[in-house]
Scaffold this motif. Structure first.
Motif, PDB file in Angstrom:
ATOM      1  N   GLY A 150       0.931  -1.021  -0.062  1.00  0.00           N
ATOM      2  CA  GLY A 150       0.039  -0.094   0.088  1.00  0.00           C
ATOM      3  C   GLY A 150       0.997   1.330  -0.154  1.00  0.00           C
ATOM      4  N   VAL A 151       0.277   2.278   0.110  1.00  0.00           N
ATOM      5  CA  VAL A 151       0.887   3.862   0.317  1.00  0.00           C
ATOM      6  C   VAL A 151       1.480   4.045   1.264  1.00  0.00           C
ATOM      7  CG1 VAL A 151       0.578   6.054  -0.267  1.00  0.00           C
ATOM      8  CG2 VAL A 151      -0.997   4.538  -1.393  1.00  0.00           C
ATOM      9  N   SER A 152       2.793   4.244   1.224  1.00  0.00           N
ATOM     10  CA  SER A 152       3.712   4.326   2.520  1.00  0.00           C
ATOM     11  C   SER A 152       3.028   5.679   3.411  1.00  0.00           C
ATOM     12  CB  SER A 152       4.912   4.837   2.295  1.00  0.00           C
ATOM     13  OG  SER A 152       5.598   3.672   1.377  1.00  0.00           O
ATOM     14  N   SER A 230       4.878  -4.354  -8.004  1.00  0.00           N
ATOM     15  CA  SER A 230       3.650  -3.486  -7.573  1.00  0.00           C
ATOM     16  C   SER A 230       3.888  -3.349  -6.027  1.00  0.00           C
ATOM     17  CB  SER A 230       2.424  -4.451  -7.699  1.00  0.00           C
ATOM     18  OG  SER A 230       1.183  -3.789  -7.298  1.00  0.00           O
ATOM     19  N   HIS A 231       3.746  -1.756  -5.773  1.00  0.00           N
ATOM     20  CA  HIS A 231       3.945  -1.497  -4.398  1.00  0.00           C
ATOM     21  C   HIS A 231       3.598  -0.131  -4.428  1.00  0.00           C
ATOM     22  CE1 HIS A 231       5.789  -1.794  -0.872  1.00  0.00           C
ATOM     23  NE2 HIS A 231       7.345  -1.438  -0.909  1.00  0.00           N
ATOM     24  N   TYR A 232       3.216   0.558  -3.143  1.00  0.00           N
ATOM     25  CA  TYR A 232       2.791   1.938  -3.119  1.00  0.00           C
ATOM     26  C   TYR A 232       1.467   2.133  -3.699  1.00  0.00           C
ATOM     27  CZ  TYR A 232       7.907   1.998  -2.928  1.00  0.00           C
ATOM     28  OH  TYR A 232       9.388   1.496  -2.629  1.00  0.00           O
ATOM     29  N   ALA A 233       0.698   1.329  -3.941  1.00  0.00           N
ATOM     30  CA  ALA A 233      -0.492   1.345  -4.584  1.00  0.00           C
ATOM     31  C   ALA A 233      -1.732   1.780  -3.716  1.00  0.00           C
ATOM     32  CB  ALA A 233      -0.953  -0.069  -5.108  1.00  0.00           C
ATOM     33  N   PRO A 234      -2.491   2.789  -4.405  1.00  0.00           N
ATOM     34  CA  PRO A 234      -3.644   3.292  -3.779  1.00  0.00           C
ATOM     35  C   PRO A 234      -4.916   2.426  -4.038  1.00  0.00           C
ATOM     36  CG  PRO A 234      -3.498   4.353  -5.859  1.00  0.00           C
ATOM     37  CD  PRO A 234      -2.368   3.625  -5.860  1.00  0.00           C
ATOM     38  N   GLY A 235      -4.652   1.361  -4.413  1.00  0.00           N
ATOM     39  CA  GLY A 235      -6.057   0.427  -4.393  1.00  0.00           C
ATOM     40  C   GLY A 235      -7.167   0.826  -5.615  1.00  0.00           C
ATOM     41  N   LYS A 236      -6.525   1.597  -6.428  1.00  0.00           N
ATOM     42  CA  LYS A 236      -7.446   1.924  -7.626  1.00  0.00           C
ATOM     43  C   LYS A 236      -6.608   1.806  -8.905  1.00  0.00           C
ATOM     44  CE  LYS A 236     -10.209   5.108  -4.884  1.00  0.00           C
ATOM     45  NZ  LYS A 236     -10.519   6.497  -4.841  1.00  0.00           N
ATOM     46  N   PRO A 237      -7.116   1.791 -10.034  1.00  0.00           N
ATOM     47  CA  PRO A 237      -6.269   1.947 -11.245  1.00  0.00           C
ATOM     48  C   PRO A 237      -5.625   3.234 -11.313  1.00  0.00           C
ATOM     49  CG  PRO A 237      -8.451   0.973 -11.949  1.00  0.00           C
ATOM     50  CD  PRO A 237      -8.556   1.354 -10.300  1.00  0.00           C
ATOM     51  N   VAL A 238      -4.275   3.322 -11.595  1.00  0.00           N
ATOM     52  CA  VAL A 238      -3.489   4.660 -11.678  1.00  0.00           C
ATOM     53  C   VAL A 238      -2.862   4.772 -13.175  1.00  0.00           C
ATOM     54  CG1 VAL A 238      -1.413   5.627 -11.047  1.00  0.00           C
ATOM     55  CG2 VAL A 238      -2.697   4.448  -9.457  1.00  0.00           C
ATOM     56  N   ARG A 239      -3.194   6.023 -13.801  1.00  0.00           N
ATOM     57  CA  ARG A 239      -2.798   6.386 -15.124  1.00  0.00           C
ATOM     58  C   ARG A 239      -1.844   7.413 -15.087  1.00  0.00           C
ATOM     59  NH1 ARG A 239      -4.481  10.149 -19.219  1.00  0.00           N
ATOM     60  NH2 ARG A 239      -6.465  10.952 -17.803  1.00  0.00           N
ATOM     61  N   ARG A 311       5.513   1.557  -9.822  1.00  0.00           N
ATOM     62  CA  ARG A 311       5.095   0.640  -9.034  1.00  0.00           C
ATOM     63  C   ARG A 311       3.537   0.775  -8.665  1.00  0.00           C
ATOM     64  NH1 ARG A 311      10.021  -2.116  -8.046  1.00  0.00           N
ATOM     65  NH2 ARG A 311      11.606  -0.842  -8.504  1.00  0.00           N
ATOM     66  N   ALA A 312       3.223   1.942  -8.304  1.00  0.00           N
ATOM     67  CA  ALA A 312       1.914   2.343  -8.035  1.00  0.00           C
ATOM     68  C   ALA A 312       0.930   2.082  -8.766  1.00  0.00           C
ATOM     69  CB  ALA A 312       1.598   3.876  -7.327  1.00  0.00           C
ATOM     70  N   ALA A 313       1.293   2.101  -9.976  1.00  0.00           N
ATOM     71  CA  ALA A 313       0.464   1.894 -11.373  1.00  0.00           C
ATOM     72  C   ALA A 313       0.305   0.506 -11.673  1.00  0.00           C
ATOM     73  CB  ALA A 313       0.667   2.789 -12.455  1.00  0.00           C
ATOM     74  N   ALA A 314       1.441  -0.338 -11.517  1.00  0.00           N
ATOM     75  CA  ALA A 314       1.605  -1.668 -11.923  1.00  0.00           C
ATOM     76  C   ALA A 314       0.424  -2.578 -11.645  1.00  0.00           C
ATOM     77  CB  ALA A 314       3.020  -2.311 -11.166  1.00  0.00           C
TER      78      ALA A 314
END
Length: 314
Positions: A150-152, A230-239, A311-314
């Protein structure tokens, strides 16, 4: 969960003493560093290190960073050659992690290295983290204080929202100044070096000390934290590289590209690094199901920002 719950306390002499007791007993403490909040536990006990992995839901093949008071403490845990020592003298205390050969008699839990013959060491600069290391009298393992992937977290509120009661104690020391995790450099035999994770200390800074011609390519596989695709992800698709948002997107702006929030309206990469995770947390909490992010120049600290965004967008 807001950061006013009973396990979140403002950092002061009394709460630092309490946090040190928690660590010595094998518990976990979320603590600010100059980069992000870390989830700390004593690095010399298997059960304490296991508590970090359990709280984060972290895969056990992903190593941890061990935080120490100074170079002398680091050299008691690992072998430092001239290259490693140069970097430590130049950048410690500060946002640099060194991956170096671990001493057989280091006394660290094997889990901090995830079975590797190396250990990742950092001497942090934040006064709260430094005071906690001194009060505990121990090397402290501390990845980011959030659920794995998730997001740090850059505030105590972020920690509380992500981990809640999974952490024994949260020390609230305000927002983190750097806002992006440490640069990780692996020291190779013969003076070679590899950046395993970009961060606040840039490639040019490392090359100025060790020589650009001594940089070698990464070996592949996980050698240090922050290398998962995949890391630092906000839980939604990222563009990424968005000039503007679609109707269903929460927009994170930068410079002349406006947004619902902005990394830096003035286009300052250092401000963008400090605000990166706060903006991703805002995106995660927003009603829009998707996230768009404006382009950030890919040089200096921008290299680290774009590493996290990819990585957030992966």
């Amino acid at each position: 969960m807001p950061a006013t719950k009973s396990n979140c306390l403002l950092a002061n002499d009394a709460t630092l003493a309490r946090a040190a007791e928690v660590l010595r007993a094998g518990g976990t403490v979320a603590v600010p560093t100059e980069t992000v909040y870390g989830l700390a536990a004593r690095a010399d006990r298997d059960d304490a290190v296991a508590a970090i992995y359990r709280a984060k839901g972290r895969p056990d093949f992903n190593p941890l960073i061990v935080h120490v008071a100074d170079l002398a403490a680091a050299e008691a845990l690992a072998h430092f050659d001239d290259a490693a020592r140069k970097l430590a003298v130049a950048f410690w205390p500060g946002p640099l992690t060194l991956v170096v050969p671990r001493r057989e008699d280091a006394g660290l839990s094997a889990a901090v290295s995830a079975g590797l013959p190396t250990v990742a060491l950092r001497c942090p600069a934040h006064p709260v983290m430094r005071a906690l290391i001194a009060a505990a009298g121990l090397p402290i393992a501390a990845p980011s204080a959030n659920r794995s992937g998730g997001v740090s977290p850059t505030s105590a509120d972020h920690v509380a929202a992500s981990l809640g009661e999974k952490v024994d104690l949260i020390l609230d020391g305000g927002s983190c100044a750097r806002g992006i995790e440490s640069t990780i450099v692996a020291i190779r035999p013969g003076g070679g070096w590899t950046i395993l994770r970009p961060g606040p200390i840039g490639r040019d800074d490392i090359a100025a000390l060790l020589g650009a011609d001594h940089e070698v390519a990464a070996r592949g596989g996980i050698e240090a934290p922050g290398q998962l695709a995949s890391h630092y992800a906000p839980g939604k698709p990222v563009r990424l590289y968005a000039a503007g948002p679609a109707p269903d997107e929460f927009m994170i702006g930068f410079g002349t590209v406006p947004g619902d929030v902005t990394l830096s309206a003035s286009g300052d990469p250092a401000e963008a690094a400090a605000r990166l995770y706060a903006c991703l947390h805002a995106a995660a909490a927003a009603a829009q199901p998707r996230v768009a992010i404006a382009p950030v120049p890919d040089h200096g600290i921008g290299e680290a920002i774009n590493d996290r965004l990819r990585r957030a967008a992966a």
